[in-house]
Scaffold this motif. Structure first.
Motif, PDB file in Angstrom:
ATOM      1  N   HIS A   1       0.799  -1.218   0.000  1.00  0.00           N
ATOM      2  CA  HIS A   1       0.000   0.000   0.000  1.00  0.00           C
ATOM      3  C   HIS A   1       0.838   1.278   0.000  1.00  0.00           C
ATOM      4  O   HIS A   1       0.381   2.313  -0.482  1.00  0.00           O
ATOM      5  N   ASP A   2       2.066   1.234   0.492  1.00  0.00           N
ATOM      6  CA  ASP A   2       2.940   2.415   0.468  1.00  0.00           C
ATOM      7  C   ASP A   2       3.296   2.824  -0.955  1.00  0.00           C
ATOM      8  O   ASP A   2       3.649   3.967  -1.214  1.00  0.00           O
ATOM      9  N   ASP A   3       3.211   1.882  -1.888  1.00  0.00           N
ATOM     10  CA  ASP A   3       3.574   2.136  -3.282  1.00  0.00           C
ATOM     11  C   ASP A   3       2.385   2.544  -4.148  1.00  0.00           C
ATOM     12  O   ASP A   3       2.535   2.714  -5.359  1.00  0.00           O
ATOM     13  N   ALA A   4       1.230   2.697  -3.553  1.00  0.00           N
ATOM     14  CA  ALA A   4       0.000   2.946  -4.316  1.00  0.00           C
ATOM     15  C   ALA A   4       0.097   4.135  -5.277  1.00  0.00           C
ATOM     16  O   ALA A   4      -0.286   4.004  -6.446  1.00  0.00           O
ATOM     17  N   PRO A   5       0.595   5.311  -4.860  1.00  0.00           N
ATOM     18  CA  PRO A   5       0.644   6.434  -5.807  1.00  0.00           C
ATOM     19  C   PRO A   5       1.521   6.158  -7.032  1.00  0.00           C
ATOM     20  O   PRO A   5       1.118   6.439  -8.167  1.00  0.00           O
ATOM     21  N   THR A   6       2.684   5.596  -6.833  1.00  0.00           N
ATOM     22  CA  THR A   6       3.589   5.297  -7.944  1.00  0.00           C
ATOM     23  C   THR A   6       2.986   4.229  -8.846  1.00  0.00           C
ATOM     24  O   THR A   6       3.045   4.323 -10.077  1.00  0.00           O
ATOM     25  N   PHE A   7       2.404   3.228  -8.234  1.00  0.00           N
ATOM     26  CA  PHE A   7       1.774   2.143  -8.968  1.00  0.00           C
ATOM     27  C   PHE A   7       0.625   2.680  -9.819  1.00  0.00           C
ATOM     28  O   PHE A   7       0.487   2.322 -10.984  1.00  0.00           O
ATOM     29  N   GLN A   8      -0.173   3.562  -9.254  1.00  0.00           N
ATOM     30  CA  GLN A   8      -1.303   4.125  -9.989  1.00  0.00           C
ATOM     31  C   GLN A   8      -0.827   4.950 -11.185  1.00  0.00           C
ATOM     32  O   GLN A   8      -1.446   4.923 -12.245  1.00  0.00           O
ATOM     33  N   GLN A   9       0.276   5.663 -11.037  1.00  0.00           N
ATOM     34  CA  GLN A   9       0.830   6.440 -12.148  1.00  0.00           C
ATOM     35  C   GLN A   9       1.199   5.522 -13.315  1.00  0.00           C
ATOM     36  O   GLN A   9       0.966   5.860 -14.478  1.00  0.00           O
TER      37      GLN A   9
ATOM     38  N   LEU B   1      -2.455   0.782 -25.808  1.00  0.00           N
ATOM     39  CA  LEU B   1      -1.849  -0.213 -26.688  1.00  0.00           C
ATOM     40  C   LEU B   1      -2.712  -1.474 -26.675  1.00  0.00           C
ATOM     41  O   LEU B   1      -3.418  -1.741 -25.705  1.00  0.00           O
ATOM     42  N   PRO B   2      -2.655  -2.280 -27.726  1.00  0.00           N
ATOM     43  CA  PRO B   2      -3.476  -3.489 -27.779  1.00  0.00           C
ATOM     44  C   PRO B   2      -3.161  -4.480 -26.656  1.00  0.00           C
ATOM     45  O   PRO B   2      -4.014  -5.249 -26.245  1.00  0.00           O
ATOM     46  N   THR B   3      -1.915  -4.441 -26.179  1.00  0.00           N
ATOM     47  CA  THR B   3      -1.497  -5.347 -25.111  1.00  0.00           C
ATOM     48  C   THR B   3      -0.653  -4.589 -24.098  1.00  0.00           C
ATOM     49  O   THR B   3       0.229  -3.821 -24.479  1.00  0.00           O
ATOM     50  N   THR B   4      -0.926  -4.829 -22.832  1.00  0.00           N
ATOM     51  CA  THR B   4      -0.078  -4.322 -21.760  1.00  0.00           C
ATOM     52  C   THR B   4       0.556  -5.521 -21.090  1.00  0.00           C
ATOM     53  O   THR B   4      -0.142  -6.453 -20.685  1.00  0.00           O
TER      54      THR B   4
ATOM     55  N   TRP C   1      -0.142   2.571 -14.023  1.00  0.00           N
ATOM     56  CA  TRP C   1      -1.390   2.095 -14.638  1.00  0.00           C
ATOM     57  C   TRP C   1      -2.026   3.175 -15.482  1.00  0.00           C
ATOM     58  O   TRP C   1      -2.522   2.913 -16.577  1.00  0.00           O
ATOM     59  N   ASP C   2      -2.030   4.411 -14.977  1.00  0.00           N
ATOM     60  CA  ASP C   2      -2.617   5.521 -15.729  1.00  0.00           C
ATOM     61  C   ASP C   2      -1.900   5.717 -17.061  1.00  0.00           C
ATOM     62  O   ASP C   2      -2.534   5.927 -18.095  1.00  0.00           O
ATOM     63  N   ALA C   3      -0.562   5.633 -17.035  1.00  0.00           N
ATOM     64  CA  ALA C   3       0.213   5.796 -18.267  1.00  0.00           C
ATOM     65  C   ALA C   3      -0.116   4.671 -19.257  1.00  0.00           C
ATOM     66  O   ALA C   3      -0.271   4.923 -20.459  1.00  0.00           O
ATOM     67  N   ALA C   4      -0.244   3.462 -18.762  1.00  0.00           N
ATOM     68  CA  ALA C   4      -0.579   2.329 -19.645  1.00  0.00           C
ATOM     69  C   ALA C   4      -1.981   2.504 -20.229  1.00  0.00           C
ATOM     70  O   ALA C   4      -2.210   2.235 -21.409  1.00  0.00           O
ATOM     71  N   ASP C   5      -2.912   2.975 -19.420  1.00  0.00           N
ATOM     72  CA  ASP C   5      -4.278   3.184 -19.914  1.00  0.00           C
ATOM     73  C   ASP C   5      -4.330   4.299 -20.960  1.00  0.00           C
ATOM     74  O   ASP C   5      -5.052   4.195 -21.942  1.00  0.00           O
ATOM     75  N   ARG C   6      -3.567   5.362 -20.749  1.00  0.00           N
ATOM     76  CA  ARG C   6      -3.532   6.458 -21.726  1.00  0.00           C
ATOM     77  C   ARG C   6      -2.937   6.006 -23.053  1.00  0.00           C
ATOM     78  O   ARG C   6      -3.361   6.442 -24.112  1.00  0.00           O
ATOM     79  N   ALA C   7      -1.949   5.119 -22.992  1.00  0.00           N
ATOM     80  CA  ALA C   7      -1.291   4.637 -24.210  1.00  0.00           C
ATOM     81  C   ALA C   7      -2.252   3.806 -25.061  1.00  0.00           C
ATOM     82  O   ALA C   7      -2.127   3.782 -26.285  1.00  0.00           O
TER      83      ALA C   7
ATOM     84  N   LYS D   1      -8.432  -5.035 -11.520  1.00  0.00           N
ATOM     85  CA  LYS D   1      -9.042  -3.846 -12.136  1.00  0.00           C
ATOM     86  C   LYS D   1      -8.476  -3.607 -13.528  1.00  0.00           C
ATOM     87  O   LYS D   1      -9.215  -3.268 -14.456  1.00  0.00           O
ATOM     88  N   ALA D   2      -7.167  -3.787 -13.678  1.00  0.00           N
ATOM     89  CA  ALA D   2      -6.541  -3.603 -14.987  1.00  0.00           C
ATOM     90  C   ALA D   2      -7.065  -4.633 -15.976  1.00  0.00           C
ATOM     91  O   ALA D   2      -7.344  -4.308 -17.138  1.00  0.00           O
ATOM     92  N   LYS D   3      -7.212  -5.866 -15.543  1.00  0.00           N
ATOM     93  CA  LYS D   3      -7.740  -6.917 -16.409  1.00  0.00           C
ATOM     94  C   LYS D   3      -9.147  -6.560 -16.874  1.00  0.00           C
ATOM     95  O   LYS D   3      -9.472  -6.677 -18.058  1.00  0.00           O
ATOM     96  N   HIS D   4      -9.964  -6.086 -15.963  1.00  0.00           N
ATOM     97  CA  HIS D   4     -11.334  -5.689 -16.297  1.00  0.00           C
ATOM     98  C   HIS D   4     -11.331  -4.527 -17.302  1.00  0.00           C
ATOM     99  O   HIS D   4     -12.074  -4.554 -18.292  1.00  0.00           O
TER     100      HIS D   4
END
Length: 97
Positions: A10-18, A28-31, A20-26, A51-54
């Motif tokens: 949970h301490d890594d949540a902000p970095t981890f979310q960044q 791409l057909p596959t992450t 995921w956000d970058a991958a979602d913005r991209a 959540k990412a899979k969904h």
């Protein structure tokens, strides 16, 4: 590709979310999420992967987990009953095997 190393909690949540956000913005057909160097993940990791899979399925994209999975990460997915939900590209024996 999102690469995770060491431990994710949970301490890594902000970095981890960044990441995921970058991958979602991209959009791409596959992450690909490289978990081969991740030795620990808690409910944050599991929730984020689900959540990412969904999101990927809803967008018609693929999410692939790249291994080999370390024992603790494999156990998290196995005990939660979600391991079969993911496509896992196993690249060989786990480094600690």
């Amino acid at each position: 590709m999102i690469t995770l190393r060491g431990e994710v909690d949970h301490d890594d949540a902000p970095t981890f979310q960044q990441a995921w956000d970058a991958a979602d913005r991209a959009m791409l057909p596959t992450t690909a999420v490289d978990l081969s160097q991740l030795v620990f993940g808690d409910s944050l990791l599991l929730s984020a992967l689900l959540k990412a899979k969904h999101r990927h399925e809803a967008d018609g994209r693929d999410l692939i987990l790249v291994g080999p999975l370390q024992p603790a990460v494999h156990r998290l997915l196995d005990i939660s009953g979600t391991i079969e939900y993911f496509t896992i590209a196993d690249t060989g024996p786990a480094p600690n095997s």
